[in-house]
Design a protein around this motif. Structure first.
Motif, PDB file in Angstrom:
ATOM      1  N   LYS A  41     -12.474  65.139 -36.175  1.00  0.00           N
ATOM      2  CA  LYS A  41     -12.154  66.479 -36.672  1.00  0.00           C
ATOM      3  C   LYS A  41     -12.844  67.556 -35.848  1.00  0.00           C
ATOM      4  CE  LYS A  41     -10.970  65.553 -41.505  1.00  0.00           C
ATOM      5  NZ  LYS A  41     -11.276  65.908 -42.928  1.00  0.00           N
ATOM      6  N   TRP A  42     -13.909  67.167 -35.159  1.00  0.00           N
ATOM      7  CA  TRP A  42     -14.635  68.133 -34.338  1.00  0.00           C
ATOM      8  C   TRP A  42     -15.327  67.420 -33.181  1.00  0.00           C
ATOM      9  CZ3 TRP A  42     -19.748  66.972 -33.895  1.00  0.00           C
ATOM     10  CH2 TRP A  42     -20.338  66.218 -34.915  1.00  0.00           C
ATOM     11  N   ALA A  43     -15.629  68.189 -32.136  1.00  0.00           N
ATOM     12  CA  ALA A  43     -16.340  67.642 -30.980  1.00  0.00           C
ATOM     13  C   ALA A  43     -17.157  68.750 -30.320  1.00  0.00           C
ATOM     14  CB  ALA A  43     -15.369  67.039 -29.977  1.00  0.00           C
ATOM     15  N   ASP A  44     -18.431  68.489 -30.098  1.00  0.00           N
ATOM     16  CA  ASP A  44     -19.300  69.361 -29.309  1.00  0.00           C
ATOM     17  C   ASP A  44     -19.500  68.685 -27.959  1.00  0.00           C
ATOM     18  OD1 ASP A  44     -19.519  71.144 -31.366  1.00  0.00           O
ATOM     19  OD2 ASP A  44     -21.450  70.396 -32.079  1.00  0.00           O
ATOM     20  N   ILE A  45     -19.092  69.355 -26.889  1.00  0.00           N
ATOM     21  CA  ILE A  45     -19.102  68.752 -25.555  1.00  0.00           C
ATOM     22  C   ILE A  45     -20.038  69.541 -24.656  1.00  0.00           C
ATOM     23  CG2 ILE A  45     -17.715  68.083 -23.575  1.00  0.00           C
ATOM     24  CD1 ILE A  45     -15.271  68.050 -25.473  1.00  0.00           C
ATOM     25  N   SER A  46     -21.097  68.896 -24.178  1.00  0.00           N
ATOM     26  CA  SER A  46     -22.038  69.516 -23.244  1.00  0.00           C
ATOM     27  C   SER A  46     -21.733  69.023 -21.836  1.00  0.00           C
ATOM     28  CB  SER A  46     -23.478  69.159 -23.628  1.00  0.00           C
ATOM     29  OG  SER A  46     -23.808  69.679 -24.895  1.00  0.00           O
ATOM     30  N   LYS A 110     -20.493  64.784 -28.591  1.00  0.00           N
ATOM     31  CA  LYS A 110     -20.839  64.458 -29.967  1.00  0.00           C
ATOM     32  C   LYS A 110     -19.620  64.806 -30.805  1.00  0.00           C
ATOM     33  CE  LYS A 110     -24.352  65.124 -33.554  1.00  0.00           C
ATOM     34  NZ  LYS A 110     -25.624  65.792 -33.923  1.00  0.00           N
ATOM     35  N   LEU A 111     -19.107  63.833 -31.535  1.00  0.00           N
ATOM     36  CA  LEU A 111     -17.887  64.057 -32.305  1.00  0.00           C
ATOM     37  C   LEU A 111     -18.027  63.444 -33.691  1.00  0.00           C
ATOM     38  CD1 LEU A 111     -16.362  61.078 -32.202  1.00  0.00           C
ATOM     39  CD2 LEU A 111     -15.787  61.830 -29.915  1.00  0.00           C
ATOM     40  N   GLY A 112     -17.122  63.852 -34.578  1.00  0.00           N
ATOM     41  CA  GLY A 112     -17.221  63.304 -35.916  1.00  0.00           C
ATOM     42  C   GLY A 112     -16.166  63.818 -36.866  1.00  0.00           C
ATOM     43  N   ASP A 113     -16.292  63.360 -38.107  1.00  0.00           N
ATOM     44  CA  ASP A 113     -15.439  63.820 -39.206  1.00  0.00           C
ATOM     45  C   ASP A 113     -16.246  63.659 -40.498  1.00  0.00           C
ATOM     46  OD1 ASP A 113     -15.411  61.098 -39.765  1.00  0.00           O
ATOM     47  OD2 ASP A 113     -13.323  60.797 -39.189  1.00  0.00           O
ATOM     48  N   ASP A 114     -15.584  63.675 -41.621  1.00  0.00           N
ATOM     49  CA  ASP A 114     -16.286  63.579 -42.904  1.00  0.00           C
ATOM     50  C   ASP A 114     -16.919  62.204 -43.130  1.00  0.00           C
ATOM     51  OD1 ASP A 114     -15.459  66.158 -43.385  1.00  0.00           O
ATOM     52  OD2 ASP A 114     -13.698  65.554 -44.555  1.00  0.00           O
ATOM     53  N   LEU A 115     -16.476  61.212 -42.360  1.00  0.00           N
ATOM     54  CA  LEU A 115     -16.953  59.851 -42.578  1.00  0.00           C
ATOM     55  C   LEU A 115     -18.093  59.436 -41.661  1.00  0.00           C
ATOM     56  CD1 LEU A 115     -13.526  58.040 -43.067  1.00  0.00           C
ATOM     57  CD2 LEU A 115     -15.094  58.864 -44.827  1.00  0.00           C
ATOM     58  N   GLY A 116     -18.262  60.132 -40.538  1.00  0.00           N
ATOM     59  CA  GLY A 116     -19.321  59.725 -39.624  1.00  0.00           C
ATOM     60  C   GLY A 116     -19.327  60.513 -38.331  1.00  0.00           C
ATOM     61  N   GLU A 117     -20.300  60.186 -37.483  1.00  0.00           N
ATOM     62  CA  GLU A 117     -20.458  60.849 -36.197  1.00  0.00           C
ATOM     63  C   GLU A 117     -20.729  59.812 -35.107  1.00  0.00           C
ATOM     64  OE1 GLU A 117     -23.567  63.726 -36.414  1.00  0.00           O
ATOM     65  OE2 GLU A 117     -22.612  64.900 -38.023  1.00  0.00           O
ATOM     66  N   LEU A 118     -20.528  60.251 -33.870  1.00  0.00           N
ATOM     67  CA  LEU A 118     -20.811  59.410 -32.714  1.00  0.00           C
ATOM     68  C   LEU A 118     -21.231  60.327 -31.563  1.00  0.00           C
ATOM     69  CD1 LEU A 118     -18.853  56.416 -31.307  1.00  0.00           C
ATOM     70  CD2 LEU A 118     -19.124  58.423 -29.836  1.00  0.00           C
ATOM     71  N   GLU A 119     -22.163  59.852 -30.746  1.00  0.00           N
ATOM     72  CA  GLU A 119     -22.598  60.624 -29.587  1.00  0.00           C
ATOM     73  C   GLU A 119     -22.690  59.701 -28.381  1.00  0.00           C
ATOM     74  OE1 GLU A 119     -26.111  63.782 -28.260  1.00  0.00           O
ATOM     75  OE2 GLU A 119     -26.255  62.697 -30.145  1.00  0.00           O
ATOM     76  N   LEU A 120     -22.115  60.133 -27.265  1.00  0.00           N
ATOM     77  CA  LEU A 120     -22.199  59.341 -26.042  1.00  0.00           C
ATOM     78  C   LEU A 120     -22.360  60.230 -24.825  1.00  0.00           C
ATOM     79  CD1 LEU A 120     -19.341  59.622 -24.348  1.00  0.00           C
ATOM     80  CD2 LEU A 120     -18.540  57.877 -25.905  1.00  0.00           C
ATOM     81  N   VAL A 121     -22.801  59.627 -23.744  1.00  0.00           N
ATOM     82  CA  VAL A 121     -22.896  60.285 -22.445  1.00  0.00           C
ATOM     83  C   VAL A 121     -22.026  59.515 -21.469  1.00  0.00           C
ATOM     84  CG1 VAL A 121     -24.393  60.931 -20.518  1.00  0.00           C
ATOM     85  CG2 VAL A 121     -25.227  61.144 -22.869  1.00  0.00           C
ATOM     86  N   GLY A 122     -21.145  60.233 -20.771  1.00  0.00           N
ATOM     87  CA  GLY A 122     -20.274  59.608 -19.789  1.00  0.00           C
ATOM     88  C   GLY A 122     -20.382  60.310 -18.456  1.00  0.00           C
TER      89      GLY A 122
END
Length: 220
Positions: A41-46, A110-122
């Protein structure tokens, strides 16, 4: 990084203009989507280094979002990925970071929704090839170009051997395997790339093993 053929250098069939800044970025976003298991539902991208300096002109922003929407590198919808994400009410935020990263083409998602989040570096290493170097605080090395299994487990004696035995039972050849742990005896992560597709039966049997807490399959 060694290339197997001239096509690895030229890059994949893709929406341009850059294999590193566009195709690689799309693959980073798509692996993030695959690991999350659903549309966020959302994503913060650095963005770091060259990504931060040129992401708008080279289409890195639309490529990353296209990947999050599960678009492949050649999908023409990538061009309109920002608009499509807006229509889906997916909230996207980009940050241009000044910190020096280990690789010039680096994105932290870093992305997520109402059920959870995940963060990765690529990182995009050229020719459309990528590596995922961090997942939820674990260090790893994942190319995203081969079927893979990510196994979260308790750092206990025999856990790695039991997983390897299951893969051998199903005649799955391991191309690459890395193990990362934050602290001895605590939670750890196995990253296993294999040479052929992974059946549901393999995943279910891995989940039933002692000390295994989560198993995630990534398809090529």
């Amino acid at each position: 990084m060694k290339y197997k053929s001239v096509f690895d250098i030229i890059g994949p069939v893709m929406i341009g203009p850059s294999s590193s800044h566009t195709a690689g970025a799309a693959r980073i976003g798509r692996v993030a989507r695959s690991l999350f298991g659903r549309e966020p539902k959302w994503a913060d991208i650095s963005l770091y280094g060259s990504f931060a300096k040129t992401y708008k002109g080279h289409g890195t922003d639309v490529a990353l979002v296209g990947g999050l929407l599960d678009f492949d590198t050649f999908d023409e919808r990538i061009i309109n990925a920002l608009e499509i994400a807006k229509e889906k009410k997916m909230k996207i935020k980009f940050r241009e970071e000044e910190a020096i990263s280990d690789h010039p083409n680096t994105a932290r998602i870093k992305l997520g929704d109402d059920l959870g989040e995940l963060e990765l570096v690529g990182i995009s290493i050229g020719g459309g090839k990528i590596e995922i170097t961090e997942l939820n605080g674990f260090q790893l090395k994942l190319s995203g170009h081969h079927p893979a299994i990510l196994v979260v487990h308790n750092d206990r004696f025999g856990a790695i051997a039991s997983v390897s035995n299951i893969l051998a039972k199903y005649e799955l050849n391991i191309g690459q395997m890395d193990v990362s742990r934050k602290e001895k005896g605590q939670m750890a992560l196995m990253t296993i790339e294999v040479d052929s597709m992974i059946d549901d039966a393999v995943i279910e049997e891995l989940k039933s093993l002692p000390n295994i807490t989560q198993v995630t399959r990534i398809v090529d």
